[in-house]
Scaffold this motif. Structure first.
Motif, mmCIF file in Angstrom:
data_model
loop_
_atom_site.group_PDB
_atom_site.id
_atom_site.type_symbol
_atom_site.label_atom_id
_atom_site.label_comp_id
_atom_site.label_asym_id
_atom_site.label_seq_id
_atom_site.Cartn_x
_atom_site.Cartn_y
_atom_site.Cartn_z
ATOM 1 N N CYS A 1 15.175 -1.524 16.666
ATOM 2 C CA CYS A 1 16.164 -0.442 16.600
ATOM 3 C C CYS A 1 17.515 -0.937 17.120
ATOM 4 C CB CYS A 1 15.657 0.729 17.434
ATOM 5 S SG CYS A 1 16.818 2.076 17.562
ATOM 6 N N SER B 1 10.175 9.132 19.901
ATOM 7 C CA SER B 1 9.296 10.247 19.546
ATOM 8 C C SER B 1 8.311 9.815 18.459
ATOM 9 C CB SER B 1 10.117 11.462 19.099
ATOM 10 O OG SER B 1 10.814 11.154 17.923
ATOM 11 N N ARG B 2 8.759 8.834 17.640
ATOM 12 C CA ARG B 2 7.848 8.305 16.633
ATOM 13 C C ARG B 2 6.661 7.624 17.315
ATOM 14 N NH1 ARG B 2 11.742 5.877 13.314
ATOM 15 N NH2 ARG B 2 11.317 3.844 14.177
ATOM 16 N N HIS B 3 6.907 7.039 18.494
ATOM 17 C CA HIS B 3 5.838 6.362 19.221
ATOM 18 C C HIS B 3 5.145 7.288 20.219
ATOM 19 C CE1 HIS B 3 7.656 2.766 17.537
ATOM 20 N NE2 HIS B 3 6.530 2.157 17.815
ATOM 21 N N LYS C 1 14.724 9.378 18.219
ATOM 22 C CA LYS C 1 13.865 9.311 17.034
ATOM 23 C C LYS C 1 12.810 8.222 17.200
ATOM 24 C CE LYS C 1 17.227 10.279 13.789
ATOM 25 N NZ LYS C 1 18.135 9.583 12.889
ATOM 26 N N LEU C 2 13.306 7.059 17.667
ATOM 27 C CA LEU C 2 12.424 5.906 17.813
ATOM 28 C C LEU C 2 11.255 6.214 18.741
ATOM 29 C CD1 LEU C 2 12.021 2.677 17.655
ATOM 30 C CD2 LEU C 2 13.171 2.711 19.860
#
Lengths: 389, 261
Positions: A272, A82-84, A79-80
């Motif tokens: 995170c 893919s957010r970036h 998640k982390l």
């Protein structure tokens, strides 16, 4: 070389005895060697290998790397990143030196590793390659003895044969330091001398059973596993030996390249990671099945959930790398005599990188005492300004 | 030896030396110019420094001493056992049929595969490593001895018997000398098998300080110059024994037997 070869095929003479060819071959051989080196340079060239936009994270399937296990299994890292807008790739290792090699070879960007290998890698690369971006776990190392022998008092460990998991790793360094100083302090007459025996964690059980060692200085989950299976008894925790009752057993490191090129990702990752640490601390019982499952699937070895629960109880997770205690590992490594210092002077303080928002500066857990703060954190802030330049 | 030949040997060594110096120089230059980082492929000068450092700390000497003592004990045992097995295999057909097939099968197992069993059955100490060395060399020595004895031309034995040699005298004066050149080849092979087994065992076994362990100690401390220095030691010790001891022995035997051409 081919021309030379044809020439000699025609003349039917040996290459060694041909006067005309001697200077030529003397010239050609180094040239060939240089070409070979150049080619190998292309192979060794580490800058071009990295596929764009992939963050590679290395860790072991073990308790002290639990935040990485949870983050990988549950999809937090996915998640982390893919957010970036980047991809990521987990890489499973089984030894600290292998992780350091991978960082040197630019095949890993962020890694979970013990303080011992992190310091060796930092020192041996003249302080160039390795940066500590966060802490990971505190404690989680125990000293166990053979089950069928009477208990060993901690004070008498200096007369025993003590197994440690691997030469040069964190347990080796601290066991050597603490037991040697215990040996120096104790005045009682000894019939046996202290022996520190490096052997793989999986051999420890056999060694204890055959009474070839008296005790073992083991990280989790090995210590709890042996005790849980009734093959060893708990003698002490390593933290008992430390002046502050705590020490980092794993930290998060990153290659300097990565820290300098993507500080935004480092910051996001540390945040995170810190959240994961806090979560594991608060919900050990709840997360134990997930951690058990990930250890089993990554290491292909089964481990019982009770062992994982017990191991988690003995370990505290924190994003604070505890620079002061971390620094002691550096002293232990120098003391051990195996770590060769580079010609250039290095200061360990530069290994730490503070991420913005003060994650590192903020003393979150009960372990961080005020005495720890001033001197070492001043170093941290200095190193931060170095990195951001 | 003709004077021409000695000049030739001299020239060969000169070329080798020049090549080596050039190669090392090129390597040094390659590393120094920053094509690769020095902790990735350190220049020869740093390897030399690591070597000197190991020598100063006695780490080098102790490792060499321990490895060589393991080799001498392990190899000594395998020469005795291997030669005996070889002689029996060559002389006794029932033994050859039964035990011989086992020896051939066991020879195909790389001896390092025995290490877990050695640890289990013998325990974690020197004897386990020596056992691996013995297992590495014994079967190849046995096979070589057997072949050496089998390949003795029967005429030698017949001549010996006609001249009145039998029993021990026949074995001592005829069998032994007739088999010697080939047996020596087997001994050399056995040594290199033993050496490989020892290096593998020392690499794996963490408690056994030795030449092979130096490599892993270097690795544990991310010390690439030390790892390469360990390689230099392995190479030097291995090839020195190979060429100096076995090379000389073989040359002597060949000269005595009139085989040197």
């Amino acid at each position: 070389m081919l021309i030379l070869h044809i020439h000699h095929m025609r003349k039917r003479t040996s290459l060694y005895t041909c006067r005309n060819c001697l200077p030529l071959s003397l010239f050609l051989l180094p040239l060939m060697f240089a070409t070979l080196l150049w080619l190998s340079g292309c192979i060794f060239d580490t800058s071009s290998q990295k596929p764009p936009n992939v963050v590679r994270i290395g860790f072991f399937p073990t308790i002290t790397h639990a935040p990485a296990l949870v983050g990988t299994m549950r999809g937090d890292f996915e998640k982390l990143f893919s957010r970036h807008g980047v991809q990521w790739e987990p890489l499973i290792f089984s030894s600290g030196p292998a992780i350091i090699e991978a960082i040197f070879a630019n095949r890993v960007d962020i890694a979970y590793v013990g303080p011992g290998p992190a310091i060796s890698g930092f020192v041996r690369s003249s302080g160039n390659e390795i940066r500590v971006i966060a802490g990971c776990s505190l404690n989680g190392v125990s000293i166990v003895g053979a089950e069928d022998k009477e208990g060993i008092a901690t004070e008498t460990l200096s007369t025993k044969r003590v197994a440690v998991p691997s030469i040069g790793n964190s347990q080796f360094l601290s066991a050597t330091h603490f037991l040697k100083s215990l040996e120096k302090r104790s005045t009682a007459s000894r019939d046996t001398a202290l022996q520190i025996i490096p052997c793989s964690s999986s051999d420890v059980e056999l060694l204890l059973r055959k009474h070839q060692v008296d005790a073992a200085w083991l990280p989790e989950p090995w210590a709890t596993k042996l005790v849980h299976e009734g093959k060893a008894q708990h003698i002490a925790a390593e933290s008992d030996f430390w002046p502050s009752q705590c020490f980092p057993s794993a930290v998060v490191i990153a290659s300097r390249r990565f820290v300098e090129s993507r500080p935004d990702l480092v910051t996001a990752f540390v945040e995170c990671h810190a959240a994961l640490c806090d979560e594991i601390n608060s919900y050990r019982e709840k997360l134990a099945p997930l951690i058990t499952q990930s250890i089993t699937s990554f290491s292909h070895k089964s481990i019982s959930e009770d062992v994982v629960k017990g191991s988690l109880q003995r370990t505290t997770f924190t994003s604070n790398p505890h620079p002061e205690e971390f620094g002691l590992f550096y002293e232990f490594a120098k003391e051990s005599g195996f770590l060769r210092m580079p010609k250039t002077r290095i200061t360990l303080e530069t290994i730490f990188v503070t991420v913005p928002h003060g994650r590192l500066v903020e003393a979150k857990d009960s372990y961080s005492t005020t005495s720890l703060a001033d001197t070492s954190l001043a170093g941290l802030e200095r190193s931060n300004s170095n990195v951001s330049r | 030896m003709s004077p021409g030949k000695s000049v030739w040997i001299y020239r060969v060594w000169l070329i080798r030396l020049v090549f080596l110096v050039f190669a090392l120089f090129a390597w040094e230059l390659f590393s120094r110019l920053g094509f690769v980082s020095s902790y990735f492929l350190p220049p020869p000068s740093e390897i030399l420094l690591a070597l000197v450092d190991m020598a100063k700390k006695d780490l080098l000497w102790e490792s060499i001493a321990r490895s060589m003592s393991r080799m001498l004990i392990g190899y000594g045992i395998s020469v005795i056992i291997g030669t005996s097995i070889g002689f029996v295999l060559a002389g006794n057909s029932i033994f050859k049929l039964t035990f011989g097939s086992l020896v051939a099968a066991l020879q195909s197992v790389p001896s390092i595969c025995w290490l877990p069993f050695a640890l289990l059955w013998i325990g974690i100490d020197e004897r386990a490593i020596i056992a691996v060395v013995v297992l590495g060399a014994t079967f190849s020595i046995a096979t070589a001895t057997e072949n050496a004895v089998r390949n003795i031309p029967p005429i030698y034995l017949k001549v010996g018997q006609v001249l009145g040699a039998k029993g021990f005298v026949l074995a001592k004066d005829i069998l032994f000398f007739a088999a010697l050149p080939e047996w020596l080849g087997g001994m050399k092979l056995g040594w290199s098998f033993a050496w490989r087994s020892l290096m593998a065992a020392e690499l794996i076994r963490q408690d056994a300080l030795g030449i092979g362990r130096l490599l892993e100690i270097g690795r544990a401390f991310s010390d690439v110059p030390m790892m390469l220095a360990a390689m230099v030691v392995i190479l030097t010790v291995g090839s020195t024994v190979d060429s100096l001891i076995f090379g000389t022995l073989e040359r002597k035997v060949r000269t005595v037997y009139g085989l040197d051409r």
